[in-house]
Design a protein around this motif. Structure first.
Motif, PDB file in Angstrom:
ATOM      1  N   GLY A  87       0.816  -1.214   0.000  1.00 22.99           N
ATOM      2  CA  GLY A  87       0.000   0.000   0.000  1.00 22.99           C
ATOM      3  C   GLY A  87       0.846   1.259   0.000  1.00 22.99           C
ATOM      4  O   GLY A  87       0.548   2.223  -0.718  1.00 22.99           O
ATOM      5  N   LEU A  88       1.906   1.267   0.799  1.00 27.72           N
ATOM      6  CA  LEU A  88       2.804   2.423   0.825  1.00 27.72           C
ATOM      7  C   LEU A  88       3.486   2.619  -0.522  1.00 27.72           C
ATOM      8  O   LEU A  88       3.606   3.746  -1.011  1.00 27.72           O
ATOM      9  N   GLU A  89       3.917   1.522  -1.102  1.00 23.48           N
ATOM     10  CA  GLU A  89       4.586   1.593  -2.405  1.00 23.48           C
ATOM     11  C   GLU A  89       3.627   2.130  -3.464  1.00 23.48           C
ATOM     12  O   GLU A  89       3.990   2.991  -4.268  1.00 23.48           O
ATOM     13  N   ALA A  90       2.399   1.650  -3.455  1.00 28.62           N
ATOM     14  CA  ALA A  90       1.407   2.123  -4.419  1.00 28.62           C
ATOM     15  C   ALA A  90       1.096   3.592  -4.190  1.00 28.62           C
ATOM     16  O   ALA A  90       0.963   4.369  -5.142  1.00 28.62           O
ATOM     17  N   SER A  91       1.012   3.986  -2.932  1.00 28.29           N
ATOM     18  CA  SER A  91       0.738   5.379  -2.602  1.00 28.29           C
ATOM     19  C   SER A  91       1.876   6.279  -3.065  1.00 28.29           C
ATOM     20  O   SER A  91       1.650   7.348  -3.617  1.00 28.29           O
ATOM     21  N   GLN A  92       3.106   5.845  -2.855  1.00 29.32           N
ATOM     22  CA  GLN A  92       4.263   6.632  -3.278  1.00 29.32           C
ATOM     23  C   GLN A  92       4.319   6.733  -4.800  1.00 29.32           C
ATOM     24  O   GLN A  92       4.626   7.791  -5.352  1.00 29.32           O
ATOM     25  N   SER A  93       3.982   5.652  -5.475  1.00 34.79           N
ATOM     26  CA  SER A  93       3.967   5.672  -6.939  1.00 34.79           C
ATOM     27  C   SER A  93       2.928   6.667  -7.440  1.00 34.79           C
ATOM     28  O   SER A  93       3.169   7.424  -8.381  1.00 34.79           O
ATOM     29  N   ASP A  94       1.749   6.670  -6.812  1.00 29.61           N
ATOM     30  CA  ASP A  94       0.701   7.617  -7.195  1.00 29.61           C
ATOM     31  C   ASP A  94       1.152   9.045  -6.946  1.00 29.61           C
ATOM     32  O   ASP A  94       0.938   9.931  -7.784  1.00 29.61           O
ATOM     33  N   SER A  95       1.794   9.274  -5.807  1.00 29.29           N
ATOM     34  CA  SER A  95       2.272  10.620  -5.470  1.00 29.29           C
ATOM     35  C   SER A  95       3.328  11.074  -6.466  1.00 29.29           C
ATOM     36  O   SER A  95       3.314  12.228  -6.919  1.00 29.29           O
TER      37      SER A  95
END
Length: 110
Positions: A87-95
């Protein structure tokens, strides 16, 4: 987990059933009072050992159950950590994509 618990219950049931069957058989059997008392004394002498065996069996089953529960808990924690990391990785990718899109938009306006 369930299989270990069931085998412990089965063993405990066997011991208790054996005890009840022995006592019932002794009390119902047509023997003299002296012979019945002798048999009861032998059975009573065997009770501490049987109780110890039952206690050991119950303790082993409890240990197995505790170990199994701990393993399940650790597996759940590992899956949760993996999910949080994803989830953190996906969130960082989106950011990062949003930052790049904003930067690109700013360049186009200049």
């Amino acid at each position: 987990m369930s299989k270990n618990n069931n085998s412990g219950l089965f063993i405990a049931g066997m011991v208790i059933g054996g005890l009840l069957g022995t006592i019932t058989g002794i009390l119902i059997a047509p023997r003299s009072g002296k012979e019945t008392r002798r048999i009861l004394k032998k059975s009573a002498d065997a009770l501490p050992e049987m109780a110890e065996d039952l206690s050991t069996t119950v303790q082993l089953q409890a240990d197995r159950l505790s170990e199994s529960a701990l393993n399940n808990w650790n597996d759940t924690l590992n899956r949760l950590q993996d999910a949080i990391a994803a989830g953190l990785e996906a969130s960082q990718s989106d950011s990062e994509r949003e930052i790049r899109a904003d930067a690109k938009s700013s360049e186009n306006h200049l």
